[in-house]
Design an enzyme around this catalytic site. Structure first.
Site, PDB file in Angstrom:
ATOM      1  N   GLU A  16      -8.943  16.791 -40.773  1.00 50.07           N
ATOM      2  CA  GLU A  16      -8.855  15.832 -39.656  1.00 50.07           C
ATOM      3  C   GLU A  16     -10.056  14.892 -39.710  1.00 50.07           C
ATOM      4  OE1 GLU A  16      -7.575  17.261 -35.783  1.00 50.07           O
ATOM      5  OE2 GLU A  16      -9.305  16.259 -34.879  1.00 50.07           O
ATOM      6  N   ALA A  50      -7.306   8.787 -26.403  1.00 50.59           N
ATOM      7  CA  ALA A  50      -6.303   8.679 -25.333  1.00 50.59           C
ATOM      8  C   ALA A  50      -6.635   7.529 -24.388  1.00 50.59           C
ATOM      9  CB  ALA A  50      -6.230   9.981 -24.552  1.00 50.59           C
ATOM     10  N   GLY A 107      -3.046  14.120 -24.369  1.00 54.25           N
ATOM     11  CA  GLY A 107      -4.365  13.505 -24.216  1.00 54.25           C
ATOM     12  C   GLY A 107      -5.057  14.106 -23.008  1.00 54.25           C
ATOM     13  N   ALA A 122       3.109  16.495 -23.317  1.00 54.19           N
ATOM     14  CA  ALA A 122       3.394  16.246 -24.733  1.00 54.19           C
ATOM     15  C   ALA A 122       4.879  16.486 -25.028  1.00 54.19           C
ATOM     16  CB  ALA A 122       2.526  17.159 -25.592  1.00 54.19           C
ATOM     17  N   HIS A 146      -5.056  26.493 -22.701  1.00 51.13           N
ATOM     18  CA  HIS A 146      -5.451  25.129 -22.331  1.00 51.13           C
ATOM     19  C   HIS A 146      -6.142  25.171 -20.964  1.00 51.13           C
ATOM     20  CE1 HIS A 146      -5.115  21.003 -20.847  1.00 51.13           C
ATOM     21  NE2 HIS A 146      -5.231  20.677 -22.123  1.00 51.13           N
ATOM     22  N   GLN A 173      -6.203  24.395 -31.273  1.00 49.35           N
ATOM     23  CA  GLN A 173      -7.561  24.024 -30.881  1.00 49.35           C
ATOM     24  C   GLN A 173      -8.521  24.888 -31.698  1.00 49.35           C
ATOM     25  OE1 GLN A 173      -9.748  22.093 -30.006  1.00 49.35           O
ATOM     26  NE2 GLN A 173      -9.333  21.817 -27.822  1.00 49.35           N
TER      27      GLN A 173
HETATM   28  P1  FAD Z   1       0.449  19.358 -23.121  1.00 48.54           P
HETATM   29  O1  FAD Z   1       1.258  20.056 -24.134  1.00 48.54           O
HETATM   30  O2  FAD Z   1       1.155  18.389 -22.233  1.00 48.54           O
HETATM   31  O3  FAD Z   1      -0.279  20.479 -22.248  1.00 48.54           O
HETATM   32  C1  FAD Z   1      -1.248  20.124 -21.278  1.00 48.54           C
HETATM   33  C2  FAD Z   1      -1.199  21.117 -20.124  1.00 48.54           C
HETATM   34  O4  FAD Z   1       0.050  20.981 -19.441  1.00 48.54           O
HETATM   35  C3  FAD Z   1      -1.276  22.577 -20.558  1.00 48.54           C
HETATM   36  O5  FAD Z   1      -2.011  23.266 -19.578  1.00 48.54           O
HETATM   37  C4  FAD Z   1       0.169  23.037 -20.578  1.00 48.54           C
HETATM   38  O6  FAD Z   1       0.290  24.428 -20.301  1.00 48.54           O
HETATM   39  C5  FAD Z   1       0.794  22.182 -19.482  1.00 48.54           C
HETATM   40  N1  FAD Z   1       2.183  21.796 -19.801  1.00 48.54           N
HETATM   41  C6  FAD Z   1       2.656  21.391 -21.000  1.00 48.54           C
HETATM   42  N2  FAD Z   1       3.961  21.090 -20.917  1.00 48.54           N
HETATM   43  C7  FAD Z   1       4.329  21.321 -19.635  1.00 48.54           C
HETATM   44  C8  FAD Z   1       5.538  21.172 -18.929  1.00 48.54           C
HETATM   45  N3  FAD Z   1       6.638  20.739 -19.544  1.00 48.54           N
HETATM   46  N4  FAD Z   1       5.541  21.479 -17.608  1.00 48.54           N
HETATM   47  C9  FAD Z   1       4.427  21.901 -16.971  1.00 48.54           C
HETATM   48  N5  FAD Z   1       3.239  22.059 -17.610  1.00 48.54           N
HETATM   49  C10 FAD Z   1       3.180  21.751 -18.923  1.00 48.54           C
HETATM   50  N6  FAD Z   1      -6.703  14.189 -27.678  1.00 48.54           N
HETATM   51  C11 FAD Z   1      -6.729  12.846 -27.893  1.00 48.54           C
HETATM   52  O7  FAD Z   1      -6.878  12.073 -26.937  1.00 48.54           O
HETATM   53  N7  FAD Z   1      -6.616  12.311 -29.151  1.00 48.54           N
HETATM   54  C12 FAD Z   1      -6.448  13.102 -30.252  1.00 48.54           C
HETATM   55  O8  FAD Z   1      -6.342  12.587 -31.369  1.00 48.54           O
HETATM   56  C13 FAD Z   1      -6.386  14.522 -30.065  1.00 48.54           C
HETATM   57  N8  FAD Z   1      -6.170  15.366 -31.102  1.00 48.54           N
HETATM   58  C14 FAD Z   1      -6.017  16.716 -30.882  1.00 48.54           C
HETATM   59  C15 FAD Z   1      -5.703  17.555 -31.961  1.00 48.54           C
HETATM   60  C16 FAD Z   1      -5.529  18.922 -31.764  1.00 48.54           C
HETATM   61  C17 FAD Z   1      -5.153  19.800 -32.924  1.00 48.54           C
HETATM   62  C18 FAD Z   1      -5.714  19.486 -30.461  1.00 48.54           C
HETATM   63  C19 FAD Z   1      -5.557  20.966 -30.241  1.00 48.54           C
HETATM   64  C20 FAD Z   1      -6.027  18.660 -29.387  1.00 48.54           C
HETATM   65  C21 FAD Z   1      -6.172  17.263 -29.578  1.00 48.54           C
HETATM   66  N9  FAD Z   1      -6.454  16.409 -28.524  1.00 48.54           N
HETATM   67  C22 FAD Z   1      -6.525  15.039 -28.726  1.00 48.54           C
HETATM   68  C23 FAD Z   1      -6.754  16.942 -27.183  1.00 48.54           C
HETATM   69  C24 FAD Z   1      -5.484  17.036 -26.302  1.00 48.54           C
HETATM   70  O9  FAD Z   1      -4.992  15.737 -26.039  1.00 48.54           O
HETATM   71  C25 FAD Z   1      -5.909  17.722 -24.992  1.00 48.54           C
HETATM   72  O10 FAD Z   1      -6.190  19.080 -25.222  1.00 48.54           O
HETATM   73  C26 FAD Z   1      -4.978  17.550 -23.809  1.00 48.54           C
HETATM   74  O11 FAD Z   1      -5.667  17.970 -22.628  1.00 48.54           O
HETATM   75  C27 FAD Z   1      -3.664  18.325 -23.883  1.00 48.54           C
HETATM   76  O12 FAD Z   1      -2.834  17.800 -24.805  1.00 48.54           O
HETATM   77  P2  FAD Z   1      -1.459  18.558 -25.185  1.00 48.54           P
HETATM   78  O13 FAD Z   1      -0.753  17.653 -26.103  1.00 48.54           O
HETATM   79  O14 FAD Z   1      -1.730  19.929 -25.635  1.00 48.54           O
HETATM   80  O15 FAD Z   1      -0.766  18.562 -23.742  1.00 48.54           O
END
Ligand code: FAD
Length: 286
Positions: A16, A50, A107, A122, A146, A173
């Site tokens: 990465e 983000a 994000g 996401a 998370h 993570q």
């Molecule tokens: P989600 O999957 O949406 O989850 C976020 C929270 O919401 C979690 O607590 C989950 O349990 C909850 N949730 C998920 N889906 C639902 C649903 N359908 N209903 C109710 N609750 C739900 N950030 C950046 O800005 N840019 C990057 O390039 C970046 N790269 C990353 C790469 C990796 C490998 C990792 C692990 C993280 C990265 N991040 C990045 C950080 C990430 O954006 C944050 O951790 C963010 O807070 C959560 O993103 P997520 O896609 O996991 O969110």
């Protein structure tokens, strides 16, 4: 090439990188990319701010550069601060440049930037990307939960929604305690999550990183890790070597346990990536 196909052949080993700061020209990362390419990773992913951090306009450009160098690129795409139109335009740009692999993310929520809410999670973005073309889609996952989730069970059930929405594979993570990964992997499997999961490994090689780990990262720090960091924090060379050795040790153990892949957070440091790649090349079958 789609990254999902690689998991059928091997233990995937990926890197990465992050784009340079807004004040720096994009070219500053090109030398890093050239050095990383020589290490023959299976793919290189590019982070995408983000909102506010880094220069996201560079992300597509850097992913293109990775592709031109003969390595598969993956573009991170956070959605919380972007409108549907902005996501459309990034996906169109990716398609135009032949970037087929997207890490779909919510994000982090920035208290100073009200979320746009076209996409709340996401999983919403993943279903949307699925409807837009034949992309390979990855999602993020959290062995140590998370921070917004109330429990591991809740987080894993939400992760299942992400996979059901169309995530082809997952990247974790960073973590320093492999047991947390093994517990998470087992629980994910029990929840019916059966896509490949790459383990995110961050070599901690300088004092600034240690401070960040202790204050913000949320990953549990095993006693062995803390001992190493405390002993060597004032000796940059020893700390670098110890951090590399710790990451290698984690990777060897993960490989022995049949991990699907290793995603190395290179921190744009090709020297460290090289040392680790060389140490594990026989183990990961490269
Ligand atoms: P989600 O999957 O949406 O989850 C976020 C929270 O919401 C979690 O607590 C989950 O349990 C909850 N949730 C998920 N889906 C639902 C649903 N359908 N209903 C109710 N609750 C739900 N950030 C950046 O800005 N840019 C990057 O390039 C970046 N790269 C990353 C790469 C990796 C490998 C990792 C692990 C993280 C990265 N991040 C990045 C950080 C990430 O954006 C944050 O951790 C963010 O807070 C959560 O993103 P997520 O896609 O996991 O969110």
């Amino acid at each position: 090439m789609k990254i999902r196909d690689l998991f059928e052949e091997k233990t995937v080993f990926s890197f990465e990188v992050f784009p340079p700061k807004k004040t720096s020209p994009v070219e500053v990362v090109y030398d890093t990319l050239d050095e990383l390419r020589d290490l023959k990773p299976d793919f290189i992913s590019v982070t995408f701010g983000a909102g506010g951090s880094g220069n996201s306009a560079y992300a597509c450009e850097i992913a293109s550069r990775i592709k031109e160098s003969g390595v598969i690129p993956m573009l991170h795409l956070p959605c919380i601060n972007f409108t549907r139109a902005e996501i459309d335009s990034t996906l169109a740009e990716a398609q135009k440049r032949g970037i087929e692999n997207i890490l779909a993310l919510r994000g982090d929520i920035n208290p100073d930037i009200p979320p746009v809410k076209d996409f709340e999670h996401a999983s919403d973005l993943i279903s949307y990307i699925r409807s837009k073309g034949d992309f390979d889609i990855a999602g993020a996952c959290y062995p140590e939960v998370h921070p917004d989730a109330h429990s591991l069970v809740e987080d894993i059930l939400n992760l299942k929604k992400k996979v059901d929405a169309g995530a082809d594979h997952l990247i974790t993570q960073l973590f320093f305690d492999n047991d947390s990964f093994y517990d998470f992997r087992e629980k994910a499997a029990l929840a019916g999550i059966n896509v490949p999961i790459e383990a995110g490994i961050m070599p901690v090689v300088n004092k600034k990183q240690i401070e960040r780990m202790v204050t913000t990262c949320g990953a549990s720090l095993p006693r062995k890790f803390v001992r190493i960091m405390q002993r060597f924090e004032h000796d940059p060379e020893a700390l670098r070597d110890a951090g590399i050795a710790y990451a290698v040790d984690q990777i060897v153990d993960l490989a022995a346990s049949g991990v699907d892949g290793i995603h190395l957070y290179t921190m744009n440091n090709p020297y460290v990536a090289r040392r680790i790649s060389e140490a594990v090349s026989g183990i990961l079958g490269k």
